[in-house]
Design a protein around this motif. Structure first.
Motif, PDB file in Angstrom:
ATOM      1  N   SER A  47       0.852  -1.191   0.000  1.00  0.00           N
ATOM      2  CA  SER A  47       0.000   0.000   0.000  1.00  0.00           C
ATOM      3  C   SER A  47       0.886   1.239   0.000  1.00  0.00           C
ATOM      4  CB  SER A  47      -0.911   0.000   1.234  1.00  0.00           C
ATOM      5  OG  SER A  47      -0.126   0.032   2.407  1.00  0.00           O
ATOM      6  N   VAL A  48       0.256   2.378  -0.048  1.00  0.00           N
ATOM      7  CA  VAL A  48       0.870   3.711  -0.104  1.00  0.00           C
ATOM      8  C   VAL A  48       1.632   3.856  -1.435  1.00  0.00           C
ATOM      9  CG1 VAL A  48       1.987   5.539   1.221  1.00  0.00           C
ATOM     10  CG2 VAL A  48       0.893   3.669   2.429  1.00  0.00           C
ATOM     11  N   VAL A  49       2.987   3.979  -1.469  1.00  0.00           N
ATOM     12  CA  VAL A  49       3.651   4.276  -2.749  1.00  0.00           C
ATOM     13  C   VAL A  49       4.740   3.275  -3.128  1.00  0.00           C
ATOM     14  CG1 VAL A  49       5.042   5.975  -4.029  1.00  0.00           C
ATOM     15  CG2 VAL A  49       3.080   6.729  -2.693  1.00  0.00           C
ATOM     16  N   VAL A  50       5.656   2.937  -2.210  1.00  0.00           N
ATOM     17  CA  VAL A  50       6.841   2.174  -2.633  1.00  0.00           C
ATOM     18  C   VAL A  50       6.456   0.818  -3.243  1.00  0.00           C
ATOM     19  CG1 VAL A  50       7.327   1.287  -0.288  1.00  0.00           C
ATOM     20  CG2 VAL A  50       9.150   1.364  -1.984  1.00  0.00           C
ATOM     21  N   GLY A  51       5.577   0.062  -2.566  1.00  0.00           N
ATOM     22  CA  GLY A  51       5.159  -1.235  -3.104  1.00  0.00           C
ATOM     23  C   GLY A  51       4.318  -1.110  -4.355  1.00  0.00           C
ATOM     24  N   PRO A  52       3.269  -0.253  -4.317  1.00  0.00           N
ATOM     25  CA  PRO A  52       2.486  -0.059  -5.546  1.00  0.00           C
ATOM     26  C   PRO A  52       3.317   0.396  -6.744  1.00  0.00           C
ATOM     27  CG  PRO A  52       1.231   0.712  -3.669  1.00  0.00           C
ATOM     28  CD  PRO A  52       2.596   0.338  -3.140  1.00  0.00           C
ATOM     29  N   ALA A  53       4.374   1.198  -6.526  1.00  0.00           N
ATOM     30  CA  ALA A  53       5.239   1.607  -7.648  1.00  0.00           C
ATOM     31  C   ALA A  53       5.952   0.393  -8.238  1.00  0.00           C
ATOM     32  CB  ALA A  53       6.262   2.645  -7.181  1.00  0.00           C
ATOM     33  N   ALA A  68       5.471  -7.471  -0.590  1.00  0.00           N
ATOM     34  CA  ALA A  68       4.847  -6.981   0.645  1.00  0.00           C
ATOM     35  C   ALA A  68       5.621  -5.791   1.186  1.00  0.00           C
ATOM     36  CB  ALA A  68       4.809  -8.100   1.694  1.00  0.00           C
ATOM     37  N   ASN A  69       4.897  -4.807   1.735  1.00  0.00           N
ATOM     38  CA  ASN A  69       5.588  -3.747   2.472  1.00  0.00           C
ATOM     39  C   ASN A  69       4.968  -3.494   3.839  1.00  0.00           C
ATOM     40  OD1 ASN A  69       3.325  -2.327   1.572  1.00  0.00           O
ATOM     41  ND2 ASN A  69       4.441  -0.514   0.951  1.00  0.00           N
ATOM     42  N   MET A  70       4.264  -4.539   4.359  1.00  0.00           N
ATOM     43  CA  MET A  70       3.845  -4.470   5.767  1.00  0.00           C
ATOM     44  C   MET A  70       5.075  -4.700   6.638  1.00  0.00           C
ATOM     45  SD  MET A  70       0.305  -6.589   6.103  1.00  0.00           S
ATOM     46  CE  MET A  70       0.033  -7.519   4.619  1.00  0.00           C
ATOM     47  N   ARG A  71       4.986  -4.323   7.905  1.00  0.00           N
ATOM     48  CA  ARG A  71       6.113  -4.563   8.792  1.00  0.00           C
ATOM     49  C   ARG A  71       6.292  -6.062   9.023  1.00  0.00           C
ATOM     50  NH1 ARG A  71       6.338  -0.491  13.750  1.00  0.00           N
ATOM     51  NH2 ARG A  71       4.519   0.708  13.164  1.00  0.00           N
ATOM     52  N   PRO A  72       7.558  -6.512   9.129  1.00  0.00           N
ATOM     53  CA  PRO A  72       7.823  -7.955   9.252  1.00  0.00           C
ATOM     54  C   PRO A  72       7.014  -8.645  10.355  1.00  0.00           C
ATOM     55  CG  PRO A  72       9.877  -6.787   8.872  1.00  0.00           C
ATOM     56  CD  PRO A  72       8.812  -5.738   9.009  1.00  0.00           C
ATOM     57  N   LYS A  73       6.838  -7.977  11.507  1.00  0.00           N
ATOM     58  CA  LYS A  73       6.089  -8.608  12.617  1.00  0.00           C
ATOM     59  C   LYS A  73       4.624  -8.850  12.236  1.00  0.00           C
ATOM     60  CE  LYS A  73       8.492  -7.902  16.971  1.00  0.00           C
ATOM     61  NZ  LYS A  73       9.610  -6.973  16.824  1.00  0.00           N
ATOM     62  N   ALA A  74       4.035  -7.893  11.504  1.00  0.00           N
ATOM     63  CA  ALA A  74       2.639  -8.043  11.075  1.00  0.00           C
ATOM     64  C   ALA A  74       2.505  -9.208  10.102  1.00  0.00           C
ATOM     65  CB  ALA A  74       2.147  -6.748  10.435  1.00  0.00           C
ATOM     66  N   LEU A  75       3.468  -9.349   9.201  1.00  0.00           N
ATOM     67  CA  LEU A  75       3.447 -10.464   8.236  1.00  0.00           C
ATOM     68  C   LEU A  75       3.578 -11.804   8.959  1.00  0.00           C
ATOM     69  CD1 LEU A  75       5.743  -8.793   5.559  1.00  0.00           C
ATOM     70  CD2 LEU A  75       3.350  -9.418   5.192  1.00  0.00           C
TER      71      LEU A  75
END
Length: 400
Positions: free
Chosen positions: A16-22, A96-103
């Motif tokens: 989400s947001v920009v880095v991953g969607p780009a 993925a660009n969620m935080r590692p702990k969330a994943l």
């Protein structure tokens, strides 16, 4: 124009947001099938990126999420986790660009995925490398800019630290991620799956230091850090009678031509400016001369003069004038189309040309849950199972 080298590749987009969607947008440009998973709250960039007719499709969101199928899942539910396992099973690439702990908590981190599916390419985009002391810290583009010393460059030059008013870290790292994923796809037949981690901080620090470690690149150092040309306060567009013009001169021949056409021919004999080495030693004086205002003519007149002298020069566009640039209009960088919920929207086409033709633009960025039913159908959920997933709130759909 049928340039789709990744046509057979399926990408599961958990970003989400920009880095991953780009990153996934770029893979989609090359023909990959992208399935974007959004939570019921939706991608933050739908609203954060600015206003839109429905409040759900900011310009930034529209431009970075073209060509992606959209499934809306509440990953806190058992039903959505079942869907996620099928999505992972049929994907070639997971980004993925969620935080590692969330994943890890959701069981969709790289280690868990590779235990079951060793051939997957898993790309994790992080703010800071997971094996360093900042691993797991929250990050946004501006935080990474500051950490990587980008506002520090304007502090050194202007006495004020400023963010670059562009999500430059997100875009740069997203493009690097897309390239790394494609390299991993190339070697997958021989090496199997890979876990690729691309930390934004280290990546951008390397960019800054490639130019600005400079004299400190040697042991012992031959001078202070910093490219003195780039850090000169006079290194900026030059004022004209009606705006600003950018002109860059590097070779001795270009310098003589520039001094000639700007009425400073006498300076060409100044030993401080006569050679590349001399200008490097006298960079402050040279950039002051080079950056002095040229208010005797308009921007258009200076552009004509500089082009006749074969110097690199362009107008200093504003956000208002850039889309109207005659070159961009001639090549059709911006087109228009109808969006299913937002009315008429601008489309920024791919800047690539392949075999002399434009790469086709893909379908517009979809509302949250637009493709939920069709994706569930492709994952072999029956109509009854799909209804149950939607009724229990594990999956959400947008009513077309």
């Amino acid at each position: 124009m049928n340039f789709q080298p990744l046509k057979s590749i399926r990408v599961l987009d958990l970003t989400s947001v920009v880095v991953g969607p780009a990153a996934t947008w770029r893979l989609g440009q090359y023909g990959a099938e992208i399935i974007k998973v959004e939570s019921p709250d939706g991608d933050l960039m739908r609203g954060l990126g600015g206003q839109s007719p429905t409040g759900q499709h900011s310009g930034t969101y529209l431009h970075l999420n073209r060509g992606k199928r959209n499934i809306c899942l509440d990953l806190k539910t058992a039903g959505a986790q079942l869907v996620m396992q099928r999505l992972i099973a049929q994907a070639d690439v997971i980004v993925a660009n969620m935080r590692p702990k969330a994943l890890q908590k959701l069981g969709i981190d790289a280690a868990t995925v590779h235990q079951k599916y060793p051939d997957k390419i898993y790309c994790l985009l992080t703010g800071f490398g997971t094996d360093g002391p900042y691993g797991g810290f929250p990050a946004y583009d501006s935080v990474v800019q500051a950490a990587a010393g980008i506002p520090g460059l304007s502090l050194a030059r202007d006495g004020v630290p400023r963010y670059m008013p562009l999500l430059i870290c997100d875009h740069v790292v997203g493009e690097i991620a897309a390239g790394a994923i494609m390299a991993a796809l190339l070697e997958r037949q021989s090496s199997g799956g890979r876990t690729i981690e691309i930390p934004m901080f280290e990546t951008m620090a390397a960019f800054v230091l490639q130019e600005h470690l400079a004299q400190q690149s040697f042991v012992p150092p031959v001078g202070p850090a910093g490219d003195r040309r780039l850090l000169s306060p006079h290194n900026m567009p030059v004022q004209t009678s009606d705006g600003f013009v950018a002109v860059t001169i590097n070779t001795d021949q270009q310098v003589r031509a520039f001094l000639q056409v700007t009425g400073r021919a006498a300076c060409a004999d100044d030993p401080r400016f006569a050679t590349i080495a001399a200008r490097a030693d006298n960079v402050a004086a040279w950039f002051e001369l080079r950056g002095a205002a040229l208010t005797s003519h308009s921007t258009a007149e200076w552009l004509d003069i500089f082009r006749k002298a074969d110097l690199a020069a362009m107008p200093c566009h504003t956000l208002q004038s850039l889309p109207a640039d005659p070159h961009l209009q001639a090549v059709g960088l911006i087109a228009y189309e109808e969006h299913p919920t937002e009315g008429r929207i601008a489309v920024i086409r791919s800047s690539l040309r392949v075999d002399g033709a434009d790469v086709p633009t893909r379908s517009p960025a979809a509302p949250c849950g637009w493709d939920t039913r069709s994706v569930l159908n492709d994952l072999c959920f029956s109509t009854a199972e799909t209804e149950t997933l939607i009724l229990e709130g594990s999956a959400h759909e947008h009513h077309h």
